[in-house]
Write an enzyme that holds these catalytic residues in place. Structure first.
Site, PDB file in Angstrom:
ATOM      1  N   SER A 182      69.984 101.613 102.583  1.00  0.00           N
ATOM      2  CA  SER A 182      71.297 101.440 101.967  1.00  0.00           C
ATOM      3  C   SER A 182      72.370 102.039 102.875  1.00  0.00           C
ATOM      4  O   SER A 182      72.447 101.676 104.052  1.00  0.00           O
ATOM      5  CB  SER A 182      71.298 102.070 100.569  1.00  0.00           C
ATOM      6  OG  SER A 182      72.427 101.675  99.838  1.00  0.00           O
ATOM      7  N   ASP A 317      67.452  92.309  96.507  1.00  0.00           N
ATOM      8  CA  ASP A 317      68.465  93.300  96.835  1.00  0.00           C
ATOM      9  C   ASP A 317      69.846  92.628  96.780  1.00  0.00           C
ATOM     10  O   ASP A 317      69.968  91.427  96.533  1.00  0.00           O
ATOM     11  CB  ASP A 317      68.201  93.879  98.229  1.00  0.00           C
ATOM     12  CG  ASP A 317      68.791  95.262  98.411  1.00  0.00           C
ATOM     13  OD1 ASP A 317      69.854  95.531  97.822  1.00  0.00           O
ATOM     14  OD2 ASP A 317      68.200  96.077  99.136  1.00  0.00           O
ATOM     15  N   HIS A 352      66.670  97.069  95.210  1.00  0.00           N
ATOM     16  CA  HIS A 352      67.381  97.722  96.293  1.00  0.00           C
ATOM     17  C   HIS A 352      66.573  98.874  96.896  1.00  0.00           C
ATOM     18  O   HIS A 352      66.294  99.869  96.234  1.00  0.00           O
ATOM     19  CB  HIS A 352      68.719  98.249  95.775  1.00  0.00           C
ATOM     20  CG  HIS A 352      69.579  98.884  96.815  1.00  0.00           C
ATOM     21  ND1 HIS A 352      69.999  98.227  97.942  1.00  0.00           N
ATOM     22  CD2 HIS A 352      70.103 100.127  96.903  1.00  0.00           C
ATOM     23  CE1 HIS A 352      70.750  99.025  98.676  1.00  0.00           C
ATOM     24  NE2 HIS A 352      70.813 100.193  98.069  1.00  0.00           N
TER      25      HIS A 352
END
Length: 635
Positions: A182, A317, A352
């Site tokens: 991320s 995601d 994610h």
């Protein structure tokens, strides 16, 4: 002269698999330690046995944990860094650097960190137990680090200075890799373009937000999608992780967050939620065409790349398509054939930044992806770091260039290139002879162009009653869309049952010819697999704000009566529709609260509170044949 750590160099030997025992070892040279109380508190709170990430190889070495070292930047600001050092290893060692804005304590071997659901505290110890020094650092202005925090402003230069400092230490081999997911992946890519010679490789997971300009359209960070603000995660992110003051963690209830997301104007949401100081207002009111975005460090087509990078993401995601674009950008802009051939890609099922943590069942949302553990992520990561960091390498690793999980068929595939060899784009045209509203309507999806006489489809979009986001990246993964598809403001175009399997892998787009009685409105697109029992599961989706239909560097209002072409980036997927299944495309004008509502007035959707209902039309015949574009694989 080297300064010895002020807490008398007390470190913690974390014997993996045994209870943790403190003992004294030599500290790091050239760093000033701080936070004696923090260290002692850590010792008190240590618990065992120590766990590793699921599937991680057995440890080879004990690990010393040395917290709160301060590393100086070029302007004198010092960044707090924890070190995990393998014991009883001779010689200088390579370093794996993890730079985080979520607090390095989440990675530390404490009970609190281990209970965290965001990041696994076992990762640094696991890598260190294999013979790497691991450095975990708080970004500037956050937690233990000095300076002032500003989102994405200092990530590249501070990363460069950290790599420079690490490479000069007598215990470092001079080979440094980076790791993280991320925003931790984004910081790696912003560092990559500065090309420090000791930065030898990266594993960037879920890093799609690093793109600045790509695909001939301006794209700025993950805050914006198609010209809309992704308030569904952005407000929660600023409240939990984007505040400039981290002294008091926020604990919002779901009800409080929901109420704030419904409130207007968008610019005041953070204040209404009671957030501490953040850059919320600055970020959401700075439109995509604002020149200020160009002062950030995002990747562009001018970026030069000299870094072998393993890109990792999941199909559910927020931005797998952007990860693919980054992979392609790094190949295009590579400084040599070796670097070009040293870009690798893994995309599997999962939400994610969690692909590594799926079990054999592979549960994601309402779907199951069996066999996902056949690809050993951690073995791939270790092999990557060993290849690039333990000695100078003159060839890429032997792993497949591209590895992707093909949903529907539910198995891992490998390829030597991307797009996958044999991929070609196919068009599925929107058709209807009667209204296509709801899944019970007459909307059809066909490989054949529609007849000239087929009428357009119309619906009312009311910002006061937006289409709710169901499933997807922000709401738990793939979910049955049946209830959403009964709304009259959702157009559904569905193919006939397939006589043979249809496989796709890559970027998905919807090209629509639209009109509206409003000067601005949104259009959404969602790709669906309709099962024989009528369950309808989402694969990927996208949105575009009509004023940005000609590019995100300009705003062009709609004119009443005008038929405009809009192109919706639906990110990417890899999926097989099995025999008897049907392809469906949903079209509407809202995806709330994932994206902020278009108020249909043509004014700022972030600074105003007044809205109007829009009468929106999708055209699909003659010169205005709207279509879905799929990356179909010949098999």
């Amino acid at each position: 002269m080297a300064t010895i750590a002020s807490f008398n160099d007390l470190t913690i030997i974390a014997r993996l698999g045994l209870a943790v025992k403190p003992r004294v070892v030599m500290g790091l040279d050239g760093v000033t330690g701080h936070g004696c109380a923090t260290l002692r508190d850590t010792v008190r709170r240590m618990v065992g046995p120590r766990s590793l990430p699921p599937g991680f190889p057995s440890p080879r070495f004990d690990v010393a944990f040395e917290p709160d070292q301060l590393i100086p930047m070029r302007d004198g600001v010092r960044l707090a860094t924890d070190f995990y050092r393998p014991q009883s290893v001779a010689g200088r060692l390579p370093v794996i650097l993890i730079r985080t804005q979520y607090g390095k304590a989440k990675f530390s071997p404490t009970a609190e960190a281990r209970a965290s659901q965001e990041y696994d505290a076992g990762v640094p110890i696991a890598f260190a137990s294999q013979g790497f020094v691991v450095a975990v650092q708080d970004l500037r202005g956050l937690f233990g680090s000095e300076g002032h925090y500003s989102t994405a402003r200092h990530d590249g230069p501070d990363g460069f200075d950290t790599v420079e400092w690490l490479s000069q230490q007598p215990w470092c081999s001079g080979a440094i890799g980076t790791f993280g997911a991320s925003s931790l992946g984004i910081t790696q890519l912003l560092l990559a373009q500065l090309r420090h010679p000791s930065h030898r490789c990266a594993i960037a997971q879920a890093s799609g937000g690093a793109l600045g300009a790509a695909d001939e359209r301006h794209r700025y960070w993950e805050a914006w999608e198609g010209g809309t603000v992704k308030i569904g995660w952005l407000l929660d992110w600023f409240d939990r992780a984007g505040m400039t003051d981290r002294s008091a963690p926020m604990t919002r209830t779901a009800e409080e967050l929901h109420a704030a997301l419904w409130s207007l104007p968008v610019a005041d949401m953070a204040d209404r939620l009671g957030c501490p100081p953040t850059e919320w207002r600055e970020w959401v009111t700075r439109t995509p065409d604002n020149p200020a975005w160009r002062s950030f460090e995002f990747l562009t087509e001018e970026t030069a790349i000299d870094l072998p990078t393993l890109f990792v993401n999941t199909w559910h995601d927020t931005c797998p398509g952007d990860t693919i674009r980054e992979f392609e950008l790094f190949r295009r802009r590579a400084s040599s054939k070796l670097v070009r051939d040293s870009q690798f890609l893994i995309v599997g099922p999962g939400l994610h930044a969690r692909g590594e943590y799926l079990d054999d069942d592979g549960s994601v949302g309402e779907m199951h992806y069996p066999g996902v553990t056949e690809l050993d992520y951690w073995d791939a990561y270790l092999g990557w770091f060993r290849h690039w960091l333990h000695e100078e390498q003159l060839a890429p690793p032997s792993m497949p260039r591209v590895q992707y999980y093909l949903m529907g068929r539910n198995r891992w595939q490998s390829a030597t290139e991307w797009p996958v060899r044999g991929t070609h784009t196919t068009r599925w045209y929107l058709r209807s002879v009667k209204p296509a509203n709801t899944r019970l309507g007459a909307g059809r999806l066909s490989p054949w162009r529609p007849e000239p006489s087929e009428p357009p489809d119309r619906f009312l979009y009311d910002p006061g009653d937006p289409v709710p986001a169901t499933g997807g990246a922000y709401f738990g993964g793939p979910a049955d869309q049946a209830s959403v598809e009964l709304r009259n403001d959702v157009l559904c175009y569905t193919s006939e049952q397939l006589d043979e399997e249809l496989a796709i892998a890559g970027l998905v787009r919807a090209v629509l010819f639209v009109s509206s009685d409003a000067p601005d409105t949104d259009f959404t697109a969602k790709l669906i697999d309709v099962w024989p029992d009528e369950r309808a599961f989402d694969l990927c989706r996208g949105i575009v704000r009509a004023r940005y239909r000609e590019g995100f560097d300009r705003q062009v209002p709609l004119r009443e009566g005008e038929i405009a072409r809009v192109e919706i980036d639906m990110q990417a997927t890899a999926h097989v529709w099995l025999r008897g299944h049907r392809i469906r495309l949903e079209i509407s004008s809202s995806e709330f609260p994932t994206c902020n509502r278009n108020l249909n007035t043509g004014e700022s959707n972030e600074l105003t509170s007044t809205w109007r209902v829009a009468y929106n039309t999708v055209h699909h015949c003659g010169a205005h044949a709207s279509y879905l574009q799929l990356p179909t694989i010949d098999e």
